[in-house]
Motif scaffolding. Structure first.
Motif, PDB file in Angstrom:
ATOM      1  N   MET A  70       0.725  -1.513  -0.561  1.00 35.48           N
ATOM      2  CA  MET A  70       0.121   0.055   0.291  1.00 35.48           C
ATOM      3  C   MET A  70       0.784   1.397  -0.036  1.00 35.48           C
ATOM      4  O   MET A  70       0.631   2.370   0.564  1.00 35.48           O
ATOM      5  N   GLY A  71       2.331   0.874  -0.709  1.00 31.45           N
ATOM      6  CA  GLY A  71       2.764   1.951  -0.376  1.00 31.45           C
ATOM      7  C   GLY A  71       4.328   1.470   0.694  1.00 31.45           C
ATOM      8  O   GLY A  71       4.805   3.074   1.109  1.00 31.45           O
ATOM      9  N   PRO A 233      16.518  -0.328  -4.568  1.00 24.28           N
ATOM     10  CA  PRO A 233      14.876   1.171  -5.453  1.00 24.28           C
ATOM     11  C   PRO A 233      14.220  -0.094  -5.798  1.00 24.28           C
ATOM     12  O   PRO A 233      14.016  -1.219  -5.307  1.00 24.28           O
ATOM     13  N   ARG A 234      12.829   0.210  -5.464  1.00 19.78           N
ATOM     14  CA  ARG A 234      11.401  -0.428  -4.751  1.00 19.78           C
ATOM     15  C   ARG A 234      11.478  -1.402  -6.477  1.00 19.78           C
ATOM     16  O   ARG A 234      10.978  -0.434  -6.658  1.00 19.78           O
ATOM     17  N   ASP A 656      16.070   3.599   2.631  1.00 16.14           N
ATOM     18  CA  ASP A 656      15.116   4.489   1.945  1.00 16.14           C
ATOM     19  C   ASP A 656      13.868   4.260   2.680  1.00 16.14           C
ATOM     20  O   ASP A 656      12.996   5.907   2.066  1.00 16.14           O
ATOM     21  N   LYS A 659      13.418   6.467   5.477  1.00 17.72           N
ATOM     22  CA  LYS A 659      13.006   7.777   5.701  1.00 17.72           C
ATOM     23  C   LYS A 659      11.981   8.108   4.220  1.00 17.72           C
ATOM     24  O   LYS A 659      10.935   9.339   4.973  1.00 17.72           O
ATOM     25  N   ALA A 660      11.536   7.516   3.123  1.00 18.98           N
ATOM     26  CA  ALA A 660      10.327   7.330   3.019  1.00 18.98           C
ATOM     27  C   ALA A 660       9.023   7.603   4.103  1.00 18.98           C
ATOM     28  O   ALA A 660       8.225   8.081   3.594  1.00 18.98           O
ATOM     29  N   GLN A 661       8.641   6.502   4.769  1.00 21.80           N
ATOM     30  CA  GLN A 661       8.052   6.126   5.457  1.00 21.80           C
ATOM     31  C   GLN A 661       7.923   7.445   7.016  1.00 21.80           C
ATOM     32  O   GLN A 661       6.580   7.871   7.250  1.00 21.80           O
ATOM     33  N   GLU A 663       9.255  10.692   6.245  1.00 24.10           N
ATOM     34  CA  GLU A 663       8.712  11.687   5.665  1.00 24.10           C
ATOM     35  C   GLU A 663       6.752  11.469   5.280  1.00 24.10           C
ATOM     36  O   GLU A 663       5.905  12.432   5.547  1.00 24.10           O
ATOM     37  N   SER A 664       6.105  10.449   4.809  1.00 20.90           N
ATOM     38  CA  SER A 664       5.082   9.838   4.703  1.00 20.90           C
ATOM     39  C   SER A 664       4.128  10.566   5.957  1.00 20.90           C
ATOM     40  O   SER A 664       2.827  11.268   5.955  1.00 20.90           O
ATOM     41  N   ILE A 667       3.979  14.225   7.349  1.00 19.44           N
ATOM     42  CA  ILE A 667       2.780  14.612   6.182  1.00 19.44           C
ATOM     43  C   ILE A 667       1.010  14.216   6.449  1.00 19.44           C
ATOM     44  O   ILE A 667       0.760  15.217   6.528  1.00 19.44           O
ATOM     45  N   PHE A 668       1.797  12.745   6.733  1.00 16.87           N
ATOM     46  CA  PHE A 668      -0.002  12.293   7.447  1.00 16.87           C
ATOM     47  C   PHE A 668      -0.448  13.308   8.210  1.00 16.87           C
ATOM     48  O   PHE A 668      -1.741  13.793   8.258  1.00 16.87           O
TER      49      PHE A 668
ATOM     50  N   GLN B  95       5.233   6.118  -3.355  1.00 20.39           N
ATOM     51  CA  GLN B  95       4.800   5.622  -2.551  1.00 20.39           C
ATOM     52  C   GLN B  95       3.585   4.148  -2.738  1.00 20.39           C
ATOM     53  O   GLN B  95       3.689   3.227  -3.896  1.00 20.39           O
ATOM     54  N   CYS B  96       1.651   4.331  -2.774  1.00 20.87           N
ATOM     55  CA  CYS B  96       1.055   3.672  -3.109  1.00 20.87           C
ATOM     56  C   CYS B  96       0.794   4.526  -4.455  1.00 20.87           C
ATOM     57  O   CYS B  96       0.193   3.187  -4.942  1.00 20.87           O
ATOM     58  N   CYS B 132       0.442  10.059   0.423  1.00 23.51           N
ATOM     59  CA  CYS B 132       1.396   9.215   1.298  1.00 23.51           C
ATOM     60  C   CYS B 132       2.213  10.083   1.277  1.00 23.51           C
ATOM     61  O   CYS B 132       3.453  10.337   2.149  1.00 23.51           O
TER      62      CYS B 132
END
Lengths: 754, 152
Positions: A70-71, A233-234, A656, A659-661, A663-664, A667-668, B95-96, B132
Motif C-alpha cells: 500500500m505504498g 530501489p523499490r 530509503d 526515510k520515505a515512511q 516523510e510520509s 505529512i499525514f 509510495q502507494c 502518502c
C-alpha cells in the motif's frame, strides 16, 4: 445470537480475547505440509520449495507475499529478506500475493494488540509471548497493519530463503555425488568449489522439491549481509510512473458491470422507501438494489450508475442517532472526565495525593476531532457471485477477514471463496474494514454470473468512514522544587477502536474490555515519573471508529507531548533538556534526543517570529523524535519550515524506505494537525470532499530531514511511528514562537492558515 | 457518437455529452492510468493534457474534449520513459503511487512551460494531493528532470 455461519473449518472464540485485539473465527490450521497452499498455485514446470518460494525450470523465482503493498514498500523489503538468504539478486525475485492459508499469519499484529504478550518486543521469550504466538497461529489472520510487516516477516522470510537454498545445494550435491559442504550457492547458481561444476536453481529445482524440508538452517550474521541494510530501489515503482500499476479501482473483467451507491447519511439509519422504477429507463441502467443502509444502481459504466443512483428517489429512516453532534460528544467527554470512572493503564506512586497537597498544580484540557482516512484510491470492491462460489478483487489489508465475510455475504462454502488483492492506493487502516466487501457481494448477488465493480465516491468515503476517534484529555501535574515532574495525572475519554471494530464483525461480542490502543502513548510513556496515574474512560459512541495510522498514539502523543512541554516551561527548563532529564535511565531515548539536539541545531536561537518545538514518542516499537521549525505572524499565517526527524527502529532493512515512511507519516500527521476535522451534526458528517477536508500540498509541505539512529534495539515498525510526534512538535513550536498554547486540533479551528 | 483524439489515435465513443472525460478514459477507452480521486477537481489524480495544457479530467465534460488533442499518462512517452518519469524513479517518489499519474502529468506540463523551475513556481502550478506525502521527493524529482532535460 446472530453469528456468521460456522463451517467445519472454523469455530469462534468469544469475548476473552476481544480486549485489545481481534475477536474472530479461527482457521484450525492445515494438516498438510506448509507448502500445500502454494503448491496448489504452481503452473507447469514450477515447484514450491516451501510456503514462500516457487521456482520454475527457467530459474524464475516467485515469492508468495502475505502482505499487501500500500505504498509502505513491503514488496521490496520482504523480497530483500528472502533474497538475502536464498542467495539471489533482488531483481530476480517476483512477489505475488500469497494464497490464503494459516501459514501466512501475521502473528506480530496479534501479539502487539492482544494482552499477555508483554515483553516480546524487548526480545524476551516470555511464556505469555510464546502463548500468544501459538494463539495467533491458530487464528491464522493474514493482515497488513500495525507497522508489523517487517517485524513479522523478519525471521520466516529469511528462513524460507535459507531452507530453499539448502535444498537446492543438497540437490546439486546429490547430483554430483559430493558433500553439500563442498558446494556454495550464489546469484541463483550452485557451484562445486573444487571441480567448478555449476548448476542453476532452475536446473535443480525439480530434484530439490522432492527433498525433505530441512530443519533449522542458521541465518547469516549481520556482517555477512549483502542486501539487508542497504537501500534498494523499490520494485513496484517502475509500474507506478507509467500508469500500468493495477489498483483495485482499475480491475476490468469481461462483461463487468459497475455499481454506485447512495447511503443513509445518518449513522445507523436505514432505507425506508425507494422508487427504483423512476430510474430504470436511464441510460445504461441494469438494475437497482436495495440493502439495509442504502441503495445501489448497477449500470454499464460507473458514471451512468452514479447519475442514476443520484436520481433515485429514496427516503431514509434516520434511526436513533439523528440528533447526534460533535458538540454533544465533547460534552459527554467532559462529563466522563469529571466522573470517578476510569480504567488505569499506568498507576504508580501517589499521584492524586501529591496533586491534592501541592501548592501549584499545572492543569490542562486537550481535544482532538474525528478524522477520516481519505485514501487517494476511493473505496472499491469487485465481486463475482455465482450459485456456489464467490470471487472478489479488493484492495484490502485483511485478506482472511475479507474472505470470511465474502463467504458469509455470498452464502457459499468457504473453499469456494477466491480473493485477489491488487495494489492499494493507500490503506492507513481503512482497508482493514469489511464494509466494502459485504456491500459489493450483496449487490453482485443480485446480478449472478456477472462481475460488478462497486466504487464509492469521495463523498461516500468521507461521510461513511470508520473514523479516528475524537478524544479529550485532562491533565494535572506537579513539579518538585528542583523542577522535575513529581506527579502526573492524565485522563483520556474516547471510544474504543477495538470494541467498535469487533462489534462490526461480531455484534454479539460487543462488550467493554481493556483496549491498549486507547492508552497507547499515554500509559506507556518513557519518562521517569514516580507518581503517575493514567486512566482511560471508555465512552462508547454511535459513530463507527477505526484504526487510523498510529491509532491511539495519534492523539495520545499530542496530549502527552503537549503537556510535557507545558511542564518544561512551568519548570523554566529547556523543553529538550527537560525531556533528557526524564529519560536518563534509557540510553536509547537519550540517544535519540541527543542526536536530535545535534542535527536540529537546537541550541542556536531563531529570530523573532520563528520557533522550534520538540516531541519524542515511542510507538510500534520504534522511537521517533522530531524538531519542527515554524514561522508564524500576527495574522496567524503559519509556515512549517523544516522538520528534523530521528528514528531508532532497531535493525534497518531498506534505509530509503524507512526515510520515505518517516516523510510520509509526518505529512499525514501534519494534514491532520493543520486542517483535519470531521464534524458531526444531526447524526451525519458535515464534511464532503477535499475542499472541506483539506490536505497538505506541495506549497505548505515542509522540508524534512530524516536521520536513522539504530541503537541495537529489537526491530521496530516504520509505517506509523512518525505520525504521532508531528502535531505536538508543531504546537510546541507555536508556543516557543508566540507563547500561545494550542490544546485543541486542528490549528485551522484557531484561525491559523498554512 | 463523439470523435476523440487520445494519445494521437482517433477513436469514437457512444456516451452522454455530460460524461466526464475521466470516465470515458477509464471505462470506455480502458486507459486506467488516469485515476479517480475526488470528482470535483480538487485533488488532481485525474490530470491529463488537453492540447498540452493540464486539466482535471473528472470535471471536463466529454463534449468539451471533442476536437482537442488528449494526452494521458499512457501517451507521454514514446516507449522510453520521459525525463520526468526517470526522475520519479531516480528519486524513488511513489509510495502507494495512486496520485502519481496526475502528479507526473502536472509536472510534465509545468516543465514544458518552465524549463528552469523554481520552488515557488512548483508550489503554484502543482496543487495535486498525495496522501502518502511524497511531496519532498516530487520537488526533488522536478528539479532533477529539469536539469536532465537541459543537458539533453
Amino acid at each position: 445470537m446472530a453469528l456468521m455461519k460456522l463451517t467445519r473449518r472454523k469455530f469462534l472464540i468469544a469475548g476473552g480475547l476481544v480486549g485489545g485485539g481481534l475477536a474472530v473465527g479461527f482457521g484450525l490450521g492445515d494438516d498438510g505440509p506448509e507448502n500445500a497452499a502454494l503448491q496448489a498455485t504452481t503452473s507447469s514446470g514450477e515447484f514450491a520449495l516451501n510456503a514462500w518460494i516457487k521456482i520454475n525450470k527457467s530459474g524464475e523465482i516467485t515469492f508468495a507475499i502475505p502482505q499487501a503493498e500500500m505504498g509502505q514498500g513491503v514488496y521490496t523489503s520482504l523480497s530483500m529478506l528472502l533474497a538475502e538468504e536464498l542467495e539471489v539478486e533482488l531483481s530476480s525475485v517476483t512477489p505475488e500475493m500469497a494464497p490464503l492459508a494459516p501459514v501466512y499469519v501475521n502473528s506480530t499484529a496479534l501479539m502487539d494488540t492482544l494482552p499477555f504478550s508483554d515483553g516480546h518486543h524487548q526480545g524476551e521469550a516470555t511464556i505469555g509471548a510464546w502463548g500468544m504466538k501459538k494463539i495467533a497461529g491458530m487464528l491464522g489472520v493474514q493482515a497488513t497493519g500495525g507497522s508489523t510487516s517487517v517485524r513479522n516477516a523478519w525471521e520466516p522470510m529469511q528462513k524460507a530463503g535459507a531452507i530453499a537454498r539448502e535444498m537446492l545445494v543438497s540437490a546439486a550435491a546429490e547430483e554430483w555425488n559430493v558433500s553439500s559442504s563442498e558446494c556454495v550457492a550464489s546469484k541463483g547458481t550452485v557451484t562445486h568449489k573444487s571441480s567448478g561444476k555449476t548448476a542453476s536453481y532452475g536446473e535443480l529445482v525439480e530434484a530439490a522439491s522432492a527433498l525433505e524440508i530441512p530443519d533449522d538452517i542458521p541465518l547469516k550474521p549481520a556482517n555477512a549481509r549483502k542486501i539487508i541494510g542497504k537501500s534498494q530501489p523499490r520494485i513496484d515503482i517502475p509500474e507506478k510512473v507509467d500508469g500500468s500499476a493495477v489498483y483495485g479501482v482499475d480491475i476490468d473483467l469481461p462483461n463487468m458491470a459497475h455499481a454506485a451507491v447512495k447511503l443513509c447519511p445518518v449513522f445507523g439509519g436505514t432505507v425506508a422507501s425507494w422508487d427504483d422504477k423512476a430510474i430504470l429507463n436511464m441510460p445504461g441502467v441494469i438494475k437497482a438494489v436495495r440493502f439495509d443502509t442504502g441503495v445501489a444502481v448497477i449500470a454499464d459504466s460507473f458514471w451512468r450508475a452514479k447519475k442514476a443512483v443520484e436520481a433515485l428517489p429514496v427516503t431514509f429512516d434516520e434511526g436513533p442517532n439523528a440528533a447526534l453532534s460533535s458538540e454533544a460528544i465533547f460534552a459527554e467527554f467532559e462529563q466522563q472526565l469529571a466522573s470517578d470512572e476510569g480504567r488505569s493503564y499506568a498507576d504508580r506512586g501517589e499521584a492524586l495525593e501529591k496533586i491534592s497537597q501541592a501548592d501549584t498544580v499545572i492543569s490542562a484540557t486537550y481535544k482532538v476531532p474525528f478524522l477520516a482516512h481519505a485514501c487517494m484510491e476511493p473505496m472499491n470492491c469487485t465481486a463475482l457471485v455465482s450459485d456456489n462460489d464467490v470471487e472478489v478483487w479488493m484492495p484490502n489489508q485483511a485478506q482472511t477477514l475479507i474472505a470470511w465475510f465474502a463467504e458469509k455475504a455470498a452464502d457459499v462454502p468457504a473453499e469456494n471463496v477466491k480473493l485477489h488483492t491488487p495494489y492499494l492506493g493507500g490503506g492507513f487502516g481503512r482497508r482493514l474494514e469489511i464494509d466494502l466487501v459485504v456491500m459489493a457481494v450483496t449487490i453482485a448477488k443480485e446480478l449472478k454470473g456477472r462481475p460488478v465493480k462497486l466504487i464509492w465516491t469521495r463523498e461516500n468515503d468521507v461521510q461513511h468512514d470508520m473514523y479516528r476517534p475524537a478524544a479529550q484529555a485532562s491533565f494535572k501535574g506537579t513539579l518538585t522544587s528542583s523542577g522535575e515532574i513529581d506527579a502526573w495525572n492524565h485522563r483520556v475519554a474516547s471510544p474504543s477502536v477495538t470494541r467498535s471494530f469487533t462489534k462490526r464483525m461480531l455484534p454479539w461480542a460487543d462488550s467493554d474490555m481493556p483496549d491498549n490502543s486507547t492508552a497507547d502513548g499515554a500509559g506507556n510513556i518513557p519518562y521517569q515519573i514516580s507518581n503517575m496515574l493514567m486512566e482511560h474512560v471508555p465512552t462508547p459512541l454511535e459513530i463507527p471508529v477505526g484504526y487510523w495510522r498510529s491509532v491511539g498514539h495519534s492523539y495520545n502523543a499530542f496530549f502527552t507531548e503537549g503537556f510535557m512541554d507545558e511542564m518544561a516551561w512551568a519548570a523554566k527548563k529547556d523543553p529538550l533538556e527537560f525531556r533528557l532529564d526524564h529519560v536518563s535511565e534509557h540510553t536509547d531515548f537519550t540517544a535519540v534526543l541527543q542526536k536530535l539536539k545535534e542535527v536540529s541545531d537546537w541550541s542556536t536561537p531563531l529570530p523573532e517570529g520563528r520557533g522550534r518545538g520538540i516531541a519524542l514518542h515511542e510507538s510500534f516499537k520504534s522511537i521517533v523524535g522530531q524538531v519542527v521549525e515554524i514561522s508564524v505572524n500576527k495574522d496567524k499565517e503559519i509556515s512549517i519550515d523544516k522538520v528534523f526527524c530521528v528514528i531508532d527502529c532497531g535493525t534497518v532493512v531498506n534505509p530509503d524506505t524507512v526515510k520515505a515512511q518517516m516523510e510520509s507519516g509526518i505529512i499525514f500527521g501534519l494534514s491532520a494537525a493543520l486542517f483535519g476535522e470531521i464534524t458531526i451534526e444531526k447524526g451525519r458528517v458535515v464534511q464532503e470532499n477535499f475542499p472541506d477536508y483539506d490536505m497538505v500540498r506541495l506549497n505548505n509541505c515542509p522540508e524534512i530531514e530524516v536521520h536513522l539512529a539504530p541503537s541495537g534495539r529489537p526491530l521496530g515498525g516504520v509505517g506509523e511511528p512518525s505520525t504521532p510526534p508531528i502535531a505536538p512538535a508543531v504546537v510546541n513550536a507555536i508556543f516557543a514562537a508566540t507563547k500561545t498554547r494550542i490544546r485543541e486540533l486542528p490549528l485551522s479551528k484557531h484561525g491559523y492558515t498554512a | 457518437m463523439l470523435s476523440l483524439t487520445i494519445n494521437g489515435k482517433k477513436t469514437t465513443v457512444d456516451v452522454e455529452e455530460d460524461t466526464p472525460l475521466l470516465w470515458v478514459l477509464r471505462d470506455t477507452v480502458k486507459l486506467t492510468g488516469t485515476k479517480f480521486g475526488c470528482g470535483v477537481a480538487a485533488c488532481g489524480a485525474c490530470t491529463v493534457h488537453i492540447n498540452g495544457e493540464p486539466v482535471r479530467s473528472c470535471s471536463v465534460p466529454i463534449s468539451d474534449a471533442v476536437g482537442t488533442k488528449i494526452t494521458t499518462i499512457e501517451g507521454i512517452s514514446d516507449g522510453n520513459l520521459t525525463a520526468v518519469q526517470e526522475a520519479w524513479i531516480d528519486e524513488q517518489v511513489p509510495q502507494c503511487g495512486y496520485c502519481q499519474s496526475g502528479m507526473i502529468m502536472a509536472a510534465t506540463a509545468y516543465l514544458k512551460e518552465n524549463p528552469t523551475p523554481t520552488d515557488e513556481g512548483i508550489d503554484e502550478a502543482i496543487t495535486n494531493i498525495c496522501r502518502c506525502g511524497s511531496y519532498p521527493r516530487i520537488r526533488k524529482a522536478i528539479h532533477r528532470a529539469a536539469k536532465q532535460m537541459a543537458e539533453a
